[in-house]
Design a protein around this motif. Structure first.
Motif, PDB file in Angstrom:
ATOM      1  N   ALA A 101       0.835  -1.205   0.000  1.00  0.00           N
ATOM      2  CA  ALA A 101       0.000   0.000   0.000  1.00  0.00           C
ATOM      3  C   ALA A 101       0.872   1.258   0.000  1.00  0.00           C
ATOM      4  O   ALA A 101       0.542   2.249  -0.675  1.00  0.00           O
ATOM      5  CB  ALA A 101      -0.937  -0.010   1.209  1.00  0.00           C
ATOM      6  N   GLN A 102       1.978   1.234   0.723  1.00  0.00           N
ATOM      7  CA  GLN A 102       2.877   2.391   0.733  1.00  0.00           C
ATOM      8  C   GLN A 102       3.489   2.618  -0.650  1.00  0.00           C
ATOM      9  O   GLN A 102       3.601   3.766  -1.097  1.00  0.00           O
ATOM     10  CB  GLN A 102       3.994   2.190   1.756  1.00  0.00           C
ATOM     11  CG  GLN A 102       3.533   2.339   3.187  1.00  0.00           C
ATOM     12  CD  GLN A 102       4.679   2.096   4.154  1.00  0.00           C
ATOM     13  OE1 GLN A 102       5.153   0.966   4.298  1.00  0.00           O
ATOM     14  NE2 GLN A 102       5.114   3.142   4.816  1.00  0.00           N
ATOM     15  N   GLN A 105       0.807   4.008  -2.908  1.00  0.00           N
ATOM     16  CA  GLN A 105       0.555   5.407  -2.558  1.00  0.00           C
ATOM     17  C   GLN A 105       1.661   6.300  -3.089  1.00  0.00           C
ATOM     18  O   GLN A 105       1.408   7.408  -3.571  1.00  0.00           O
ATOM     19  CB  GLN A 105       0.400   5.585  -1.040  1.00  0.00           C
ATOM     20  CG  GLN A 105      -0.063   6.972  -0.657  1.00  0.00           C
ATOM     21  CD  GLN A 105      -1.413   7.317  -1.270  1.00  0.00           C
ATOM     22  OE1 GLN A 105      -2.389   6.590  -1.103  1.00  0.00           O
ATOM     23  NE2 GLN A 105      -1.488   8.434  -2.005  1.00  0.00           N
ATOM     24  N   TRP A 106       2.911   5.838  -3.031  1.00  0.00           N
ATOM     25  CA  TRP A 106       4.016   6.603  -3.625  1.00  0.00           C
ATOM     26  C   TRP A 106       3.738   6.826  -5.110  1.00  0.00           C
ATOM     27  O   TRP A 106       3.907   7.943  -5.626  1.00  0.00           O
ATOM     28  CB  TRP A 106       5.354   5.878  -3.442  1.00  0.00           C
ATOM     29  CG  TRP A 106       6.456   6.594  -4.151  1.00  0.00           C
ATOM     30  CD1 TRP A 106       7.251   7.575  -3.624  1.00  0.00           C
ATOM     31  CD2 TRP A 106       6.836   6.458  -5.525  1.00  0.00           C
ATOM     32  NE1 TRP A 106       8.107   8.049  -4.601  1.00  0.00           N
ATOM     33  CE2 TRP A 106       7.868   7.382  -5.775  1.00  0.00           C
ATOM     34  CE3 TRP A 106       6.403   5.645  -6.566  1.00  0.00           C
ATOM     35  CZ2 TRP A 106       8.475   7.508  -7.029  1.00  0.00           C
ATOM     36  CZ3 TRP A 106       7.005   5.775  -7.810  1.00  0.00           C
ATOM     37  CH2 TRP A 106       8.024   6.696  -8.028  1.00  0.00           C
ATOM     38  N   ILE A 108       0.872   6.805  -6.739  1.00  0.00           N
ATOM     39  CA  ILE A 108      -0.254   7.732  -6.916  1.00  0.00           C
ATOM     40  C   ILE A 108       0.208   9.164  -6.674  1.00  0.00           C
ATOM     41  O   ILE A 108      -0.098  10.072  -7.456  1.00  0.00           O
ATOM     42  CB  ILE A 108      -1.421   7.344  -5.979  1.00  0.00           C
ATOM     43  CG1 ILE A 108      -2.018   6.003  -6.421  1.00  0.00           C
ATOM     44  CG2 ILE A 108      -2.475   8.449  -5.941  1.00  0.00           C
ATOM     45  CD1 ILE A 108      -2.964   5.387  -5.399  1.00  0.00           C
ATOM     46  N   ASP A 109       0.951   9.381  -5.602  1.00  0.00           N
ATOM     47  CA  ASP A 109       1.449  10.728  -5.295  1.00  0.00           C
ATOM     48  C   ASP A 109       2.367  11.239  -6.396  1.00  0.00           C
ATOM     49  O   ASP A 109       2.272  12.405  -6.809  1.00  0.00           O
ATOM     50  CB  ASP A 109       2.188  10.736  -3.955  1.00  0.00           C
ATOM     51  CG  ASP A 109       1.273  10.481  -2.769  1.00  0.00           C
ATOM     52  OD1 ASP A 109       0.036  10.589  -2.909  1.00  0.00           O
ATOM     53  OD2 ASP A 109       1.815  10.163  -1.687  1.00  0.00           O
ATOM     54  N   LEU A 137      -7.571  -0.473  -2.379  1.00  0.00           N
ATOM     55  CA  LEU A 137      -6.892   0.818  -2.517  1.00  0.00           C
ATOM     56  C   LEU A 137      -7.663   1.800  -3.397  1.00  0.00           C
ATOM     57  O   LEU A 137      -7.183   2.897  -3.657  1.00  0.00           O
ATOM     58  CB  LEU A 137      -5.484   0.608  -3.074  1.00  0.00           C
ATOM     59  CG  LEU A 137      -4.542  -0.192  -2.170  1.00  0.00           C
ATOM     60  CD1 LEU A 137      -3.202  -0.396  -2.851  1.00  0.00           C
ATOM     61  CD2 LEU A 137      -4.368   0.489  -0.823  1.00  0.00           C
TER      62      LEU A 137
END
Length: 150
Positions: A101-102, A105-106, A108-109, A137
């Motif tokens: 998930a991290q 998320q990286w 996506i960011d 997610l």
């Protein structure tokens, strides 16, 4: 992210990346951890392309995850830029830790930072657990994918 660093992959990371790519039934059929030459050549191509981001997640000096993010400028969707997440892999002893998930998320960011209006990914039809993970997610299974080996 605490003790986790997400950074661009370098040549010294290739053995660990390929090891993770090969560490499942599908990857075991298509990867060759004993011959790193084609992977090192691919890393050179990726590193030279500003739209390619091969990253690794490093915890306590050890590569424990990886993914590739590709930025794709486009004409459709009113000229939208999109990103594609590929080759997401988490080391076996890190699965279930939240690392996946991290990493997503990286991606996506970073996609937002690069002006993308859509993030997309594909997942092999047999990877049911991965499908549930991506749905948790916020991704939706909206398309059917096709491939043609060349």
């Amino acid at each position: 992210m605490g003790d986790l660093e997400i950074r661009a992959a370098v040549a010294d990371d290739v053995p660990a990346i390929v090891g993770m790519l090969a560490d499942d039934p599908l990857g075991a059929q298509r990867e060759s951890p004993d011959d790193l030459a084609p992977y090192l050549t691919a890393l050179e191509r990726l590193s030279a392309d500003s739209n390619q981001h091969l990253v690794v997640a490093v915890r306590v000096g050890r590569v424990v995850g990886t993914l590739q993010l590709t930025i794709v400028p486009g004409l459709s969707r009113r000229g939208a830029t999109r990103s594609i997440i590929e080759a997401v892999r988490i080391h076996a002893d890190e699965r279930g830790s939240g690392l996946g998930a991290q990493l997503i998320q990286w991606a996506i960011d970073e996609s937002r930072r690069q002006g993308c209006r859509l993030v997309q990914l594909t997942s092999d039809a047999t990877r049911i657990d991965a499908h549930r993970f991506y749905e948790r997610l916020g991704f939706t299974a909206s398309h059917v994918g096709f491939k043609l080996p060349l």
